[in-house]
Scaffold this motif. Sequence first.
Motif, PDB file in Angstrom:
ATOM      1  N   ASP A 191      50.999  21.770  53.841  1.00  0.00           N
ATOM      2  CA  ASP A 191      51.260  23.060  53.207  1.00  0.00           C
ATOM      3  C   ASP A 191      52.440  23.723  53.924  1.00  0.00           C
ATOM      4  N   VAL A 192      53.590  23.782  53.261  1.00  0.00           N
ATOM      5  CA  VAL A 192      54.794  24.318  53.909  1.00  0.00           C
ATOM      6  C   VAL A 192      54.833  25.849  53.904  1.00  0.00           C
ATOM      7  N   ASP A 193      53.976  26.480  53.129  1.00  0.00           N
ATOM      8  CA  ASP A 193      53.917  27.945  53.184  1.00  0.00           C
ATOM      9  C   ASP A 193      53.382  28.388  54.550  1.00  0.00           C
ATOM     10  N   ASN A 194      52.373  27.686  55.035  1.00  0.00           N
ATOM     11  CA  ASN A 194      51.780  28.026  56.326  1.00  0.00           C
ATOM     12  C   ASN A 194      52.350  27.208  57.484  1.00  0.00           C
ATOM     13  N   TYR A 195      53.046  26.126  57.165  1.00  0.00           N
ATOM     14  CA  TYR A 195      53.669  25.264  58.179  1.00  0.00           C
ATOM     15  C   TYR A 195      55.106  24.987  57.750  1.00  0.00           C
ATOM     16  N   PRO A 196      55.969  26.015  57.797  1.00  0.00           N
ATOM     17  CA  PRO A 196      57.327  25.884  57.277  1.00  0.00           C
ATOM     18  C   PRO A 196      58.155  24.809  57.984  1.00  0.00           C
ATOM     19  N   GLN A 197      57.788  24.437  59.201  1.00  0.00           N
ATOM     20  CA  GLN A 197      58.531  23.397  59.912  1.00  0.00           C
ATOM     21  C   GLN A 197      58.380  22.028  59.235  1.00  0.00           C
ATOM     22  N   ASP A 198      57.452  21.911  58.296  1.00  0.00           N
ATOM     23  CA  ASP A 198      57.249  20.664  57.565  1.00  0.00           C
ATOM     24  C   ASP A 198      57.910  20.678  56.188  1.00  0.00           C
ATOM     25  N   GLN A 223      38.472  -2.575  61.479  1.00  0.00           N
ATOM     26  CA  GLN A 223      39.627  -1.691  61.598  1.00  0.00           C
ATOM     27  C   GLN A 223      39.179  -0.329  62.110  1.00  0.00           C
ATOM     28  N   LYS A 224      40.002   0.261  62.948  1.00  0.00           N
ATOM     29  CA  LYS A 224      39.676   1.551  63.565  1.00  0.00           C
ATOM     30  C   LYS A 224      40.411   2.675  62.832  1.00  0.00           C
ATOM     31  N   PRO A 225      39.747   3.816  62.663  1.00  0.00           N
ATOM     32  CA  PRO A 225      40.415   4.934  61.992  1.00  0.00           C
ATOM     33  C   PRO A 225      41.565   5.488  62.824  1.00  0.00           C
ATOM     34  N   SER A 226      42.533   6.023  62.127  1.00  0.00           N
ATOM     35  CA  SER A 226      43.614   6.727  62.797  1.00  0.00           C
ATOM     36  C   SER A 226      43.080   8.059  63.293  1.00  0.00           C
ATOM     37  N   MET A 227      43.777   8.632  64.251  1.00  0.00           N
ATOM     38  CA  MET A 227      43.395   9.920  64.806  1.00  0.00           C
ATOM     39  C   MET A 227      44.666  10.754  64.916  1.00  0.00           C
ATOM     40  N   GLY A 228      44.594  12.005  64.530  1.00  0.00           N
ATOM     41  CA  GLY A 228      45.757  12.872  64.638  1.00  0.00           C
ATOM     42  C   GLY A 228      45.445  14.270  64.150  1.00  0.00           C
ATOM     43  N   CYS A 229      46.497  14.997  63.872  1.00  0.00           N
ATOM     44  CA  CYS A 229      46.351  16.343  63.329  1.00  0.00           C
ATOM     45  C   CYS A 229      45.864  16.241  61.887  1.00  0.00           C
ATOM     46  N   ASN A 230      44.990  17.152  61.505  1.00  0.00           N
ATOM     47  CA  ASN A 230      44.538  17.138  60.118  1.00  0.00           C
ATOM     48  C   ASN A 230      45.704  17.505  59.195  1.00  0.00           C
ATOM     49  N   ILE A 231      45.673  16.967  57.980  1.00  0.00           N
ATOM     50  CA  ILE A 231      46.644  17.392  56.976  1.00  0.00           C
ATOM     51  C   ILE A 231      46.395  18.869  56.703  1.00  0.00           C
ATOM     52  N   LYS A 232      47.466  19.627  56.630  1.00  0.00           N
ATOM     53  CA  LYS A 232      47.357  21.062  56.432  1.00  0.00           C
ATOM     54  C   LYS A 232      47.249  21.349  54.930  1.00  0.00           C
ATOM     55  N   TRP A 233      46.021  21.476  54.468  1.00  0.00           N
ATOM     56  CA  TRP A 233      45.731  21.653  53.041  1.00  0.00           C
ATOM     57  C   TRP A 233      46.054  23.075  52.594  1.00  0.00           C
ATOM     58  N   LYS A 234      46.496  23.193  51.366  1.00  0.00           N
ATOM     59  CA  LYS A 234      46.733  24.510  50.771  1.00  0.00           C
ATOM     60  C   LYS A 234      45.388  25.165  50.497  1.00  0.00           C
ATOM     61  N   GLN A 235      45.370  26.474  50.633  1.00  0.00           N
ATOM     62  CA  GLN A 235      44.117  27.215  50.410  1.00  0.00           C
ATOM     63  C   GLN A 235      43.935  27.555  48.957  1.00  0.00           C
TER      64      GLN A 235
END
Length: 184
Positions: free
Chosen positions: A80-87, A172-184
């Motif tokens: 969500d680029v509204d809340n994460y403009p750096q993306d 296979q092992k799951p990936s781990m990282g930051c959650n996708i920033k979903w729109k509200q």
Amino acid sequence: MSLALSNMMELGTKAPDFTLLNTITGEHVSLSALKSDKATVVVFICNHCPFVHHINPKLVEVANNYQAKGVQFIAISSNDVDNYPQDAPEYMTQVAKKEGYPFPYLYDETQEVAKAYQAECTPDFFVFDSNMECAYRGRFDETRPEMGQPSGKDLSNALDALLAGNTVNTEQKPSMGCNIKWKQ
């Protein structure tokens, strides 16, 4: 940062098709136009995630190596680029050039593609075989920021198996990282 694990799409699932903006070229491209007849890697990433920053140099190296063997890599950002403009797409272009991405970096504005792939985190890897059926989903390797140097061995092992005409190990092992920033 909110830590998330990948959902682990069911193996054998057909790759959902899409048409998205390639932030590097400014053109819209489809999975059907980009896919490889050997193997296609779809990875969900974003600009600001420390887990993506951790693997970026090795990801570029691995992608260059396997693309020379006919594997297609495709990166997608769905945040969500509204809340994460750096993306936002203009910054995606800058990051792709700075990092030297040898693959398209696509923008999933509606987040429909991330939902279709059941992507949950960045990075989240999906490997599809020549029939565009999921053969691997999960992590790049076992490292994390501040915990080891990335090797890309989990992804590489899957690609090596496909290129050799073998079945990919289903453990296979799951990936781990930051959650996708979903729109509200």
